[in-house]
Design a protein around this motif. Structure first.
Motif, PDB file in Angstrom:
ATOM      1  N   ASP A  60       0.823  -1.214   0.000  1.00 21.43           N
ATOM      2  CA  ASP A  60       0.000   0.000   0.000  1.00 21.43           C
ATOM      3  C   ASP A  60       0.856   1.263   0.000  1.00 21.43           C
ATOM      4  OD1 ASP A  60      -2.161  -1.643   0.012  1.00 21.43           O
ATOM      5  OD2 ASP A  60      -2.638  -1.376   2.149  1.00 21.43           O
ATOM      6  N   ALA A  61       1.988   1.189   0.689  1.00 24.60           N
ATOM      7  CA  ALA A  61       2.878   2.358   0.722  1.00 24.60           C
ATOM      8  C   ALA A  61       3.430   2.626  -0.678  1.00 24.60           C
ATOM      9  CB  ALA A  61       4.013   2.120   1.717  1.00 24.60           C
ATOM     10  N   TRP A  62       3.777   1.572  -1.406  1.00 25.12           N
ATOM     11  CA  TRP A  62       4.232   1.738  -2.790  1.00 25.12           C
ATOM     12  C   TRP A  62       3.164   2.450  -3.620  1.00 25.12           C
ATOM     13  CZ3 TRP A  62       8.637   1.637  -5.266  1.00 25.12           C
ATOM     14  CH2 TRP A  62       9.700   0.877  -4.793  1.00 25.12           C
ATOM     15  N   THR A  63       1.921   1.969  -3.500  1.00 22.21           N
ATOM     16  CA  THR A  63       0.835   2.550  -4.297  1.00 22.21           C
ATOM     17  C   THR A  63       0.693   4.040  -4.002  1.00 22.21           C
ATOM     18  OG1 THR A  63      -0.291   0.423  -4.229  1.00 22.21           O
ATOM     19  CG2 THR A  63      -1.628   2.318  -4.837  1.00 22.21           C
ATOM     20  N   CYS A  64       0.737   4.405  -2.716  1.00 23.17           N
ATOM     21  CA  CYS A  64       0.564   5.822  -2.331  1.00 23.17           C
ATOM     22  C   CYS A  64       1.697   6.681  -2.864  1.00 23.17           C
ATOM     23  CB  CYS A  64       0.537   5.957  -0.808  1.00 23.17           C
ATOM     24  SG  CYS A  64      -0.958   5.351  -0.071  1.00 23.17           S
ATOM     25  N   VAL A  65       2.932   6.205  -2.731  1.00 22.33           N
ATOM     26  CA  VAL A  65       4.073   7.037  -3.131  1.00 22.33           C
ATOM     27  C   VAL A  65       4.090   7.226  -4.652  1.00 22.33           C
ATOM     28  CG1 VAL A  65       6.602   7.104  -3.267  1.00 22.33           C
ATOM     29  CG2 VAL A  65       5.469   6.518  -1.107  1.00 22.33           C
ATOM     30  N   ILE A  66       3.862   6.157  -5.402  1.00 21.67           N
ATOM     31  CA  ILE A  66       3.885   6.299  -6.864  1.00 21.67           C
ATOM     32  C   ILE A  66       2.731   7.201  -7.323  1.00 21.67           C
ATOM     33  CG2 ILE A  66       3.750   5.057  -9.066  1.00 21.67           C
ATOM     34  CD1 ILE A  66       6.404   4.719  -7.422  1.00 21.67           C
ATOM     35  N   ALA A  67       1.558   7.054  -6.699  1.00 23.05           N
ATOM     36  CA  ALA A  67       0.427   7.927  -7.066  1.00 23.05           C
ATOM     37  C   ALA A  67       0.762   9.384  -6.764  1.00 23.05           C
ATOM     38  CB  ALA A  67      -0.831   7.495  -6.307  1.00 23.05           C
ATOM     39  N   ALA A  68       1.406   9.637  -5.635  1.00 24.17           N
ATOM     40  CA  ALA A  68       1.749  11.025  -5.271  1.00 24.17           C
ATOM     41  C   ALA A  68       2.722  11.617  -6.286  1.00 24.17           C
ATOM     42  CB  ALA A  68       2.356  11.052  -3.864  1.00 24.17           C
ATOM     43  N   ILE A  69       3.667  10.812  -6.756  1.00 32.34           N
ATOM     44  CA  ILE A  69       4.635  11.327  -7.748  1.00 32.34           C
ATOM     45  C   ILE A  69       3.931  11.578  -9.087  1.00 32.34           C
ATOM     46  CG2 ILE A  69       6.698  10.743  -9.086  1.00 32.34           C
ATOM     47  CD1 ILE A  69       7.668   9.148  -6.598  1.00 32.34           C
ATOM     48  N   VAL A  70       3.128  10.634  -9.521  1.00 35.78           N
ATOM     49  CA  VAL A  70       2.444  10.777 -10.817  1.00 35.78           C
ATOM     50  C   VAL A  70       1.475  11.962 -10.775  1.00 35.78           C
ATOM     51  CG1 VAL A  70       0.813   9.654 -12.389  1.00 35.78           C
ATOM     52  CG2 VAL A  70       2.752   8.359 -11.473  1.00 35.78           C
ATOM     53  N   GLN A  72       1.869  14.725  -9.596  1.00 40.34           N
ATOM     54  CA  GLN A  72       2.557  15.999  -9.831  1.00 40.34           C
ATOM     55  C   GLN A  72       2.568  16.364 -11.316  1.00 40.34           C
ATOM     56  OE1 GLN A  72       6.336  16.380  -7.842  1.00 40.34           O
ATOM     57  NE2 GLN A  72       5.473  15.854  -5.846  1.00 40.34           N
ATOM     58  N   GLY A  73       2.212  15.400 -12.182  1.00 42.07           N
ATOM     59  CA  GLY A  73       1.958  15.731 -13.582  1.00 42.07           C
ATOM     60  C   GLY A  73       3.149  15.668 -14.518  1.00 42.07           C
ATOM     61  N   SER A  74       4.318  15.242 -14.025  1.00 35.12           N
ATOM     62  CA  SER A  74       5.495  15.190 -14.900  1.00 35.12           C
ATOM     63  C   SER A  74       5.800  13.783 -15.391  1.00 35.12           C
ATOM     64  CB  SER A  74       6.728  15.750 -14.165  1.00 35.12           C
ATOM     65  OG  SER A  74       6.491  17.069 -13.749  1.00 35.12           O
ATOM     66  N   GLY A  75       4.924  12.824 -15.055  1.00 36.72           N
ATOM     67  CA  GLY A  75       5.161  11.440 -15.473  1.00 36.72           C
ATOM     68  C   GLY A  75       6.056  10.707 -14.489  1.00 36.72           C
ATOM     69  N   PHE A  76       6.465   9.507 -14.911  1.00 36.61           N
ATOM     70  CA  PHE A  76       7.359   8.698 -14.072  1.00 36.61           C
ATOM     71  C   PHE A  76       8.216   7.866 -15.016  1.00 36.61           C
ATOM     72  CE2 PHE A  76       8.809   5.178 -11.574  1.00 36.61           C
ATOM     73  CZ  PHE A  76       9.071   5.734 -10.338  1.00 36.61           C
ATOM     74  N   ASP A  77       9.539   7.963 -14.870  1.00 38.89           N
ATOM     75  CA  ASP A  77      10.431   7.371 -15.869  1.00 38.89           C
ATOM     76  C   ASP A  77      11.418   6.341 -15.337  1.00 38.89           C
ATOM     77  OD1 ASP A  77       9.609   9.240 -18.099  1.00 38.89           O
ATOM     78  OD2 ASP A  77      10.379  10.704 -16.659  1.00 38.89           O
ATOM     79  N   ILE A  78      11.869   6.503 -14.086  1.00 39.42           N
ATOM     80  CA  ILE A  78      13.010   5.701 -13.615  1.00 39.42           C
ATOM     81  C   ILE A  78      12.770   5.250 -12.177  1.00 39.42           C
ATOM     82  CG2 ILE A  78      15.467   5.801 -12.990  1.00 39.42           C
ATOM     83  CD1 ILE A  78      15.654   8.090 -15.186  1.00 39.42           C
ATOM     84  N   LEU A  79      12.905   3.949 -11.935  1.00 42.76           N
ATOM     85  CA  LEU A  79      12.865   3.430 -10.559  1.00 42.76           C
ATOM     86  C   LEU A  79      14.221   2.815 -10.225  1.00 42.76           C
ATOM     87  CD1 LEU A  79      11.483   2.586  -7.892  1.00 42.76           C
ATOM     88  CD2 LEU A  79      10.813   0.459  -9.051  1.00 42.76           C
ATOM     89  N   THR A 119       4.561  -2.217  -8.998  1.00 45.74           N
ATOM     90  CA  THR A 119       3.766  -1.001  -8.812  1.00 45.74           C
ATOM     91  C   THR A 119       4.026   0.029  -9.910  1.00 45.74           C
ATOM     92  OG1 THR A 119       3.967  -1.364  -6.427  1.00 45.74           O
ATOM     93  CG2 THR A 119       3.061   0.755  -7.135  1.00 45.74           C
ATOM     94  N   VAL A 120       5.288   0.160 -10.331  1.00 48.67           N
ATOM     95  CA  VAL A 120       5.580   1.199 -11.332  1.00 48.67           C
ATOM     96  C   VAL A 120       5.274   0.739 -12.755  1.00 48.67           C
ATOM     97  CG1 VAL A 120       7.380   2.245  -9.893  1.00 48.67           C
ATOM     98  CG2 VAL A 120       8.026   0.591 -11.662  1.00 48.67           C
ATOM     99  N   TRP A 121       5.090  -0.564 -12.933  1.00 54.17           N
ATOM    100  CA  TRP A 121       4.952  -1.099 -14.297  1.00 54.17           C
ATOM    101  C   TRP A 121       3.881  -0.389 -15.126  1.00 54.17           C
ATOM    102  CZ3 TRP A 121       8.735  -3.298 -16.432  1.00 54.17           C
ATOM    103  CH2 TRP A 121       8.584  -4.002 -17.624  1.00 54.17           C
ATOM    104  N   ILE A 132      14.250   0.577 -15.079  1.00 61.14           N
ATOM    105  CA  ILE A 132      14.351   0.125 -13.691  1.00 61.14           C
ATOM    106  C   ILE A 132      15.776  -0.370 -13.482  1.00 61.14           C
ATOM    107  CG2 ILE A 132      13.575  -1.563 -11.978  1.00 61.14           C
ATOM    108  CD1 ILE A 132      10.915  -1.761 -13.481  1.00 61.14           C
ATOM    109  N   VAL A 133      16.386   0.046 -12.372  1.00 64.01           N
ATOM    110  CA  VAL A 133      17.683  -0.511 -11.984  1.00 64.01           C
ATOM    111  C   VAL A 133      17.515  -1.128 -10.602  1.00 64.01           C
ATOM    112  CG1 VAL A 133      20.138  -0.099 -11.642  1.00 64.01           C
ATOM    113  CG2 VAL A 133      18.872   1.291 -13.300  1.00 64.01           C
TER     114      VAL A 133
END
Ligand code: NAP
Length: 256
Positions: A60-70, A72-79, A119-121, A132-133
């Motif tokens: 659940d923490a993963w879901t919340c953090v990735i949603a909070a980053i996304v 912000q409207g700049s997308g998500f590129d690298i984990l 989660t980021v997939w 992803i690294v």
């Protein structure tokens, strides 16, 4: 490095040696970097876009953090799946491996990495290539009788990496996934381990470090910055045709 400017990245375990160095390196390359760690040790890193409490074993923490980053409207590129932990004891007899310690290692090192990838997939590679690294270890190639669970968990990370790499190779834009395998890197994790080896053997930490260095062909432990530069390369478009690979950073320890 190409393809890091303006890209949105998350680094886990960012209070630690390799995590902090990776955040700083990605920021210096122009990336928009979010740093996360356990709530008890949140990183304070100049230039980070966001700092997040993230126990990597908590879905659940993963879901919340990735949603909070996304959001912000700049997308998500690298984990960068960097968070990791070794067990607290130096095992001298395999019959004494503690089941709780084994489960802790699998949870943090293997489950944590898997939950991050999963989660980021859906959000990776939406508009731009994704990367992803996963931070594995030399311990995925060689036995670690002093901590069998750690080696087993890190080997799982390497194999997981290959599966996500194949799944991402056919996506358009593509999503790449690679693992890095540090040898002896002089961070808090290794300093704690050296202290335990010193306690167990009755030798000084300096003697333990000298013994370690003598077993490394390059004659010294690596630095967090040397690992961070390889991580940044794999995250960048300079590594745009590299996927599913296990990159060892060990000063030559596994060369022969
Ligand atoms: P480090 O300084 O101990 O950093 C690891 C970080 O991960 C710490 O901030 C730690 O927090 C955090 N962490 C632990 N459990 C977590 C959890 N459940 N959720 C989120 N964060 C958690 O160690 P490092 O040397 O930089 O290690 C970074 C990565 O490299 C790890 O995956 C490690 O296994 C790998 N590695 C290191 C070496 C080496 O020689 N140093 C060699 C091979 C691989 P706490 O400090 O509060 O536990």
């Amino acid at each position: 490095m190409r393809g890091l400017e303006g890209r949105v990245a998350l680094v886990t375990g960012a209070s630690g040696g390799i995590g902090r160095a990776t955040v700083e390196r990605l920021i210096s390359e122009g990336a928009i970097v979010h740093a996360s760690d356990l709530a008890s040790c949140l990183p304070d890193i100049a230039g980070a876009r966001g700092v997040h409490a993230l126990d990597v074993t908590e879905p659940d923490a993963w879901t919340c953090v990735i949603a909070a980053i996304v959001d912000q409207g700049s997308g998500f590129d690298i984990l960068i799946n960097n968070a990791g932990a070794s067990t607290q004891d130096v095992i001298t007899d395999p019959s004494t491996v503690d089941l709780d310690a084994w489960r802790m290692s699998i949870r943090v090192n293997a489950d944590g990495c898997f939950l991050g990838c999963r989660t980021v997939w859906p959000v990776l590679g939406a508009a731009r290539p994704g990367a992803i690294v996963n931070i594995s270890s030399l311990a995925s190639f060689v036995g670690t009788p002093f901590d069998p669970a750690y080696g087993a968990a890190k080997a799982a990370v390497m194999q997981l990496t290959r599966s996500y790499a194949l799944a991402g190779a056919g996506r358009r834009p593509p999503v790449r996934c690679n693992s890095v395998h540090p040898g002896v890197i002089w961070t808090d994790m290794w300093k704690r381990h050296a202290a335990r080896l010193a306690d167990a053997s009755g030798n000084s930490i300096d003697a333990i470090q000298a013994d370690l260095s003598a077993r490394i062909p390059m004659g010294r432990p690596g630095t967090a910055e040397e690992v961070a530069s390889v991580i940044a390369f794999l995250a960048s478009e300079d590594a745009g045709y590299v996927t599913g690979q296990a990159i060892v950073i060990d000063g030559g320890m596994t060369a022969g």
